[in-house]
Design an enzyme around this catalytic site. Structure first.
Site, short mmCIF file in Angstrom:
data_model
loop_
_atom_site.label_atom_id
_atom_site.label_comp_id
_atom_site.label_asym_id
_atom_site.label_seq_id
_atom_site.Cartn_x
_atom_site.Cartn_y
_atom_site.Cartn_z
N HIS A 153 1.68 4.45 -2.72
CA HIS A 153 1.55 5.93 -2.66
C HIS A 153 2.60 6.41 -3.52
CE1 HIS A 153 -1.51 6.65 0.09
NE2 HIS A 153 -1.09 5.88 1.04
N ASP B 183 -4.67 1.32 -2.08
CA ASP B 183 -4.98 -0.06 -1.91
C ASP B 183 -5.30 -0.72 -3.06
OD1 ASP B 183 -5.30 0.44 0.76
OD2 ASP B 183 -7.57 0.84 0.71
N HIS C 274 0.97 -1.23 -0.10
CA HIS C 274 -0.04 -0.09 0.04
C HIS C 274 0.76 1.19 0.03
CE1 HIS C 274 -3.33 2.87 1.32
NE2 HIS C 274 -2.38 3.44 1.92
N GLU C 275 2.06 1.07 0.76
CA GLU C 275 2.74 2.35 0.96
C GLU C 275 3.58 2.76 -0.48
OE1 GLU C 275 2.40 4.45 3.34
OE2 GLU C 275 1.16 3.11 4.54
N GLU D 237 -5.87 7.12 -1.20
CA GLU D 237 -5.83 5.57 -0.50
C GLU D 237 -6.29 4.76 -1.11
OE1 GLU D 237 -4.25 5.38 2.33
OE2 GLU D 237 -3.73 7.53 2.32
ZN LIG Z 1 -2.13 5.27 2.98
#
Ligand SMILES: [Zn+2]
Length: 410
Positions: free
Chosen positions: A280, A358, A276-277, A354
């Site tokens: 980003h 995801d 997930h990071e 987000e």
């Molecule tokens: Zn996040």
């Protein structure tokens, strides 16, 4: 005190801000007994759900009291012309704009820290303690406060001096110089936050050898993210709550995992959180957010340049002589609604990001593992599963759990 348009604007903004926050809090509290969304019914057992509800109640009661005290203190500062009184007191021994501004904001910052200290102590050592989250020792707490004050004095003092100097020297065009300078500082801080600021408070270490490191290396090779940029931070020094985040730019980028996260989650779940990071990073969210925040800084300084020479700002604070630092305080409040609207737009953008992160995790790692991680984190952090949609819209930088889980299970 002059009861001019700025005075009434300040009072109106403060009242509106406080009562709209209060209304959102009440709406959110009213959702507390709402049924838990079906996809989240395995997050809590009955006992732990009761504990979660108690935690929410404690936090909301505490917020009501501390918010009320802070609102009353602020409104009194304006109604009784305390800023003007403080300024005339300082001008007895300081006359240079930068020096008097440093005294002025220094005293306000110190007074506000003293007023908020008992509330902060209560939140850490009573509420967080009662629900089993607190790991902060008194020593860590005192050191944190002292370090925080010193940092605020050095960084805040330097930035404030620079801005006052620009305004004083170039009253009409200062906004361009201040904007360029602050943008440079923003980029610098984003790059070096992890290497300059974080070490003052925490230790960051590379991942230890072992199967987790192997699993993460394998994922990193597949996704194109170097293991050198992954660190573990001693979050357990202050709280049992777990987290992970992405920070930095370009070669200074890093993903930081809390040691508590590594203790609580399975290997697959940790890799999913990491994915997930990485999402980003791959989707360039940091650059995007930084661009928005630089634009907002430019707008703020431009609007400030339209008002800063207006003696009405100082008069509204109870001073007959116009001072830059008084203008900054008055402008700070009047600018509030603009900043609220921009903050709202940034929350909308952040929630969209987000979902993107995801989805990246779902594609490159495992959606099911991320769902497992989110549920475990929600359980361990006693997260609210039934926030009010209006509260989410205004205050949440992340989508509510139910929506994230739905999206991941699609
Ligand atoms: Zn996040």
């Amino acid at each position: 005190m002059e009861y001019n348009v700025f005075y009434f604007a300040i009072i109106a903004v403060l009242f509106f801000g406080y009562f709209s926050d209060l209304a959102l809090e009440f709406l959110n509290s009213s959702r507390r007994s709402h049924p838990i969304p079906k996809q989240l019914d395995d997050v809590y057992e009955t006992d732990s759900y009761n504990k979660q509800q108690e935690y929410e109640k404690s936090k909301s009661k505490f917020g009501l009291i501390s918010g009320g005290v802070s609102f009353l203190a602020t409104i009194c500062m304006f109604i009784f012309g305390i800023f003007g009184i403080l300024d005339s007191w300082i001008s007895a021994f300081a006359s240079l704009p930068i020096v008097s501004a440093l005294y002025f904001f220094g005293i306000i910052a110190l007074a506000s820290s003293v007023l908020s200290l008992p509330f902060d102590i209560y939140a850490t050592f009573v509420i967080e303690e009662k629900f089993g989250f607190n790991r902060t020792t008194v020593k860590t707490y005192v050191l944190d406060k002292l370090k925080g004050l010193a940092l605020a004095a050095v960084i805040g003092g330097a930035i404030l001096s620079l801005i006052i100097w620009f305004i004083d020297s170039f009253p009409d065009t200062f906004w361009i110089y201040a904007w360029i300078c602050l943008s440079a500082i923003t980029v610098f801080m984003a790059m070096f936050y992890s290497t300059l600021i974080v070490p003052i408070f925490n230790k960051q270490k590379p991942l230890e050898d072992g199967s987790l490191r192997d699993a993460i290396t394998a994922y990193g090779e597949k996704a194109g993210f170097s293991l050198d940029s992954i660190f573990v931070i001693d979050g357990s020094k202050r709280s049992s709550k777990a987290n992970a985040y992405f920070s930095g730019l370009g070669p200074k980028k890093r993903i930081v995992l809390y040691d508590t996260l590594i203790n609580d989650l399975t290997e697959d779940e940790i890799v999913a959180v990491l994915a997930h990071e990485v999402g980003h990073y791959k989707k360039k969210h940091t650059y995007q957010m930084m661009a928005v925040s630089i634009l907002q800084t430019g707008l703020m300084f431009y609007l400030l340049s339209l008002l800063v020479s207006n003696a009405g700002l100082s008069a509204a604070l109870g001073s007959s002589t116009h001072k830059i630092h008084l203008a900054l305080i008055a402008f700070g409040v009047v600018y509030g609604p603009v900043s609220e609207i921009i903050g709202l737009a940034m929350n909308v953008l952040s929630r969209k990001n987000e979902f993107e992160a995801d989805n990246f995790a779902k594609g490159s790692s495992s959606g099911a593992a991320l769902v497992g991680a989110l549920k475990k984190l929600a359980r361990n952090n006693l997260s609210n599963l039934t926030p009010h949609p209006a509260y989410v819209f205004f205050n949440y930088s992340h989508p509510p759990m139910a929506e994230r889980v739905n999206n991941l299970m699609l």
